[in-house]
Write an enzyme that holds these catalytic residues in place. Structure first.
Site, PDB file in Angstrom:
ATOM      1  N   LYS A  13       0.834  -1.210   0.000  1.00 45.45           N
ATOM      2  CA  LYS A  13       0.000   0.000   0.000  1.00 45.45           C
ATOM      3  C   LYS A  13       0.866   1.256   0.000  1.00 45.45           C
ATOM      4  CE  LYS A  13      -2.068  -0.889   3.984  1.00 45.45           C
ATOM      5  NZ  LYS A  13      -1.442  -2.132   4.417  1.00 45.45           N
ATOM      6  N   ARG A  88      -9.363   0.507   9.383  1.00 43.73           N
ATOM      7  CA  ARG A  88      -8.981  -0.904   9.543  1.00 43.73           C
ATOM      8  C   ARG A  88     -10.044  -1.691  10.291  1.00 43.73           C
ATOM      9  NH1 ARG A  88      -2.969   0.010   9.216  1.00 43.73           N
ATOM     10  NH2 ARG A  88      -1.898  -1.957   9.500  1.00 43.73           N
ATOM     11  N   ARG A 127      11.686  -7.115   4.766  1.00 47.46           N
ATOM     12  CA  ARG A 127      11.537  -5.670   4.575  1.00 47.46           C
ATOM     13  C   ARG A 127      12.534  -4.928   5.467  1.00 47.46           C
ATOM     14  NH1 ARG A 127       5.697  -2.827   5.191  1.00 47.46           N
ATOM     15  NH2 ARG A 127       5.845  -3.317   7.399  1.00 47.46           N
ATOM     16  N   ARG A 160      11.729  -3.349  11.186  1.00 56.58           N
ATOM     17  CA  ARG A 160      10.753  -2.788  12.120  1.00 56.58           C
ATOM     18  C   ARG A 160      10.475  -3.761  13.268  1.00 56.58           C
ATOM     19  NH1 ARG A 160       5.765  -0.501   8.603  1.00 56.58           N
ATOM     20  NH2 ARG A 160       4.649  -1.610  10.246  1.00 56.58           N
ATOM     21  N   ARG A 171      -0.568  -9.882  13.038  1.00 53.79           N
ATOM     22  CA  ARG A 171      -1.084  -8.789  12.203  1.00 53.79           C
ATOM     23  C   ARG A 171      -1.935  -9.345  11.069  1.00 53.79           C
ATOM     24  NH1 ARG A 171       4.305  -6.205  10.755  1.00 53.79           N
ATOM     25  NH2 ARG A 171       3.184  -4.567   9.665  1.00 53.79           N
TER      26      ARG A 171
END
Ligand code: AMP
Length: 214
Positions: A13, A88, A127, A160, A171
């Site tokens: 996104k 969300r 990531r 992260r 998640r």
């Protein structure tokens, strides 16, 4: 143009939003980025939000809605915006409807970026984000030129806190249980376009543009 990008964590996104803000000259509003800035600045909101974020859970709706109310009232949002990571939950979508009707605004599109869970797990665990400018890399799909360093500002790249295996699973489960119903909420209003995001970043970008510009 008022657009919502909705999809699983690590579904691309943020990357796609970066193209769209240039194309439409409107801001990207990422609740995740706003929360991370508050955590970094150690604000009261950040200290509260961090407990939820580190566990892969959602920050309470009331906190998010208050933050968004101030943000979409800012002047740079007058010609539109791209919402990335919000709403969300159903209460957030209903809260957004209230905010929009107060401002006499309407949403133009809701784009669902659909990515299978197994690809998400590979993407998130590889990531890396730049500590300085926030640019995102992927060790497999989009590696930095120099290991551990950002191509743009040479800042240090980091994983992260919430991109570890256990938190990624949590998640994803939050996404399926709490965020998927938001897609149905907008489908019933005829607003949702589904993009199957398997392909290169450019192919997905063109697919999104094809769906929203016409
Ligand atoms: P993101 O960068 O969008 O993946 O968000 C990172 C984390 O921030 C999420 O796992 C949540 O803990 C929190 N967060 C971001 N956006 C929201 C939202 N709209 N509602 C609740 N929590 C959020």
């Amino acid at each position: 143009m008022r657009l919502i990008l909705i999809g699983p964590p690590g579904g691309g996104k943020g990357t796609q939003a970066k193209f769209l803000i240039d194309h439409f000259a409107i801001p990207q509003i990422s609740t995740g980025d706003m929360l991370r800035k508050n955590v970094h600045d150690k604000t009261n909101l950040g200290l509260e939000a961090q407990k939820f974020m580190n566990l892969g859970k959602l920050v309470p709706d009331s906190v998010i809605l208050q933050m968004m109310q101030s943000r979409i009232n800012e002047t740079d949002c007058s010609n539109g915006y791209i919402l990335d990571g919000f709403p969300r939950t159903i209460p957030q979508a209903e809260g957004l409807d209230d905010l929009l009707s107060e401002l006499e605004q309407k949403l133009d599109h809701v784009v669902e970026i659909n990515v299978p869970d197994n690809l998400i797990i590979t993407r998130l665990s590889n990531r890396r984000s730049c500590k300085e400018c926030g640019q995102v890399f992927n060790l497999i799909f989009e590696p930095p030129t120099t290991a551990g360093k950002c191509n743009t500002c040479n800042g240090e790249l980091y994983l992260r806190d919430d991109d570890n295996a256990a938190t990624i699973q949590q998640r994803l489960s939050v996404y399926h249980n709490q965020t998927k119903p938001v897609i149905d909420y907008y489908s019933k209003q005829g607003l949702t376009q589904v993009i199957n995001a398997i392909g290169t970043i450019d192919e997905i970008r063109l697919e999104i543009l094809k769906n929203i510009v016409l």
